[in-house]
Design a protein around this motif. Structure first.
Motif, PDB file in Angstrom:
ATOM      1  N   ARG A 166       7.146  11.051 -19.023  1.00  0.00           N
ATOM      2  CA  ARG A 166       7.301  11.115 -17.561  1.00  0.00           C
ATOM      3  C   ARG A 166       6.560   9.973 -16.868  1.00  0.00           C
ATOM      4  NH1 ARG A 166       8.076  17.095 -15.385  1.00  0.00           N
ATOM      5  NH2 ARG A 166       9.257  17.935 -17.123  1.00  0.00           N
ATOM      6  N   LEU A 167       5.423   9.584 -17.414  1.00  0.00           N
ATOM      7  CA  LEU A 167       4.678   8.465 -16.854  1.00  0.00           C
ATOM      8  C   LEU A 167       5.482   7.169 -16.974  1.00  0.00           C
ATOM      9  CD1 LEU A 167       1.990   7.692 -15.538  1.00  0.00           C
ATOM     10  CD2 LEU A 167       1.102   7.232 -17.824  1.00  0.00           C
ATOM     11  N   HIS A 214      10.565   3.459 -12.608  1.00  0.00           N
ATOM     12  CA  HIS A 214      11.259   3.682 -11.335  1.00  0.00           C
ATOM     13  C   HIS A 214      10.633   2.851 -10.226  1.00  0.00           C
ATOM     14  CE1 HIS A 214      12.744   5.302  -7.692  1.00  0.00           C
ATOM     15  NE2 HIS A 214      13.270   6.386  -8.195  1.00  0.00           N
ATOM     16  N   THR A 215       9.318   2.729 -10.186  1.00  0.00           N
ATOM     17  CA  THR A 215       8.654   1.973  -9.115  1.00  0.00           C
ATOM     18  C   THR A 215       8.817   0.466  -9.306  1.00  0.00           C
ATOM     19  OG1 THR A 215       6.557   2.039 -10.314  1.00  0.00           O
ATOM     20  CG2 THR A 215       6.930   3.739  -8.661  1.00  0.00           C
ATOM     21  N   ALA A 219       2.555  10.563  -7.318  1.00  0.00           N
ATOM     22  CA  ALA A 219       3.327  11.147  -8.414  1.00  0.00           C
ATOM     23  C   ALA A 219       2.526  11.131  -9.713  1.00  0.00           C
ATOM     24  CB  ALA A 219       4.632  10.381  -8.589  1.00  0.00           C
ATOM     25  N   GLU A 220       1.843  10.028  -9.972  1.00  0.00           N
ATOM     26  CA  GLU A 220       1.040   9.957 -11.195  1.00  0.00           C
ATOM     27  C   GLU A 220      -0.135  10.924 -11.141  1.00  0.00           C
ATOM     28  OE1 GLU A 220      -0.119   6.000 -12.215  1.00  0.00           O
ATOM     29  OE2 GLU A 220       1.949   5.290 -12.311  1.00  0.00           O
ATOM     30  N   GLY A 221      -0.684  11.123  -9.956  1.00  0.00           N
ATOM     31  CA  GLY A 221      -1.788  12.067  -9.819  1.00  0.00           C
ATOM     32  C   GLY A 221      -1.356  13.492 -10.127  1.00  0.00           C
ATOM     33  N   ASN A 241       0.828  -1.214   0.000  1.00  0.00           N
ATOM     34  CA  ASN A 241       0.000   0.000   0.000  1.00  0.00           C
ATOM     35  C   ASN A 241       0.856   1.255   0.000  1.00  0.00           C
ATOM     36  OD1 ASN A 241      -2.409  -1.354  -0.081  1.00  0.00           O
ATOM     37  ND2 ASN A 241      -2.682  -1.348   2.136  1.00  0.00           N
ATOM     38  N   ARG A 242       1.967   1.216   0.697  1.00  0.00           N
ATOM     39  CA  ARG A 242       2.851   2.378   0.722  1.00  0.00           C
ATOM     40  C   ARG A 242       3.439   2.632  -0.654  1.00  0.00           C
ATOM     41  NH1 ARG A 242       8.122   2.252   4.297  1.00  0.00           N
ATOM     42  NH2 ARG A 242       8.716   1.028   2.495  1.00  0.00           N
ATOM     43  N   GLN A 243       3.860   1.586  -1.369  1.00  0.00           N
ATOM     44  CA  GLN A 243       4.384   1.741  -2.724  1.00  0.00           C
ATOM     45  C   GLN A 243       3.289   2.239  -3.664  1.00  0.00           C
ATOM     46  OE1 GLN A 243       5.933  -2.111  -3.624  1.00  0.00           O
ATOM     47  NE2 GLN A 243       7.868  -1.753  -2.590  1.00  0.00           N
ATOM     48  N   TRP A 244       2.089   1.716  -3.518  1.00  0.00           N
ATOM     49  CA  TRP A 244       0.977   2.142  -4.361  1.00  0.00           C
ATOM     50  C   TRP A 244       0.653   3.610  -4.132  1.00  0.00           C
ATOM     51  CZ3 TRP A 244      -3.975   3.871  -3.190  1.00  0.00           C
ATOM     52  CH2 TRP A 244      -4.838   3.971  -4.268  1.00  0.00           C
TER      53      TRP A 244
END
Length: 98
Positions: free
Chosen positions: A88-89, A95-96, A67-69, A58-61
């Motif tokens: 950028r997306l 990166h994740t 960032a995506e938002g 959940n923390r990674q999500w």
């Protein structure tokens, strides 16, 4: 000698509770002393393992969605064009995953 030993064992068995004598080994409930604590240790371990796993996921999500938002909002306001948005997306998602 054998007769006196068997007599001694029979006399000792007469003083034991009936359920202990019925099993014949003197430890009528021995597996439950091991099974119940092991069961609860496994239950607690299960919750700790999966709780930590879900918290980490959940923390990674949440970090990714944050960032995506922001990137989606910038694209929606017209601050960046579609090609920059997609570039950028891709960088964010690469990166994740790494």
């Amino acid at each position: 000698m054998l007769t006196s030993l068997s007599t001694t064992i029979a006399a000792a068995a007469a003083h034991l509770p009936a359920d202990t004598v019925a099993h014949g080994n003197g430890f009528a409930f021995w597996p439950f002393f091991l099974v119940f604590p092991l069961f609860w240790i496994l239950v607690v371990g299960f919750f700790v393992f999966f709780g930590r796993r879900m918290w980490r996921r959940n923390r990674q999500w949440a970090a990714t969605q944050g960032a995506e938002g922001v990137l989606r909002e910038r694209y929606a306001r017209g601050e960046i064009d579609e090609t920059e948005y997609r570039q950028r997306l891709e960088v964010l998602r690469a990166h994740t995953e790494a």
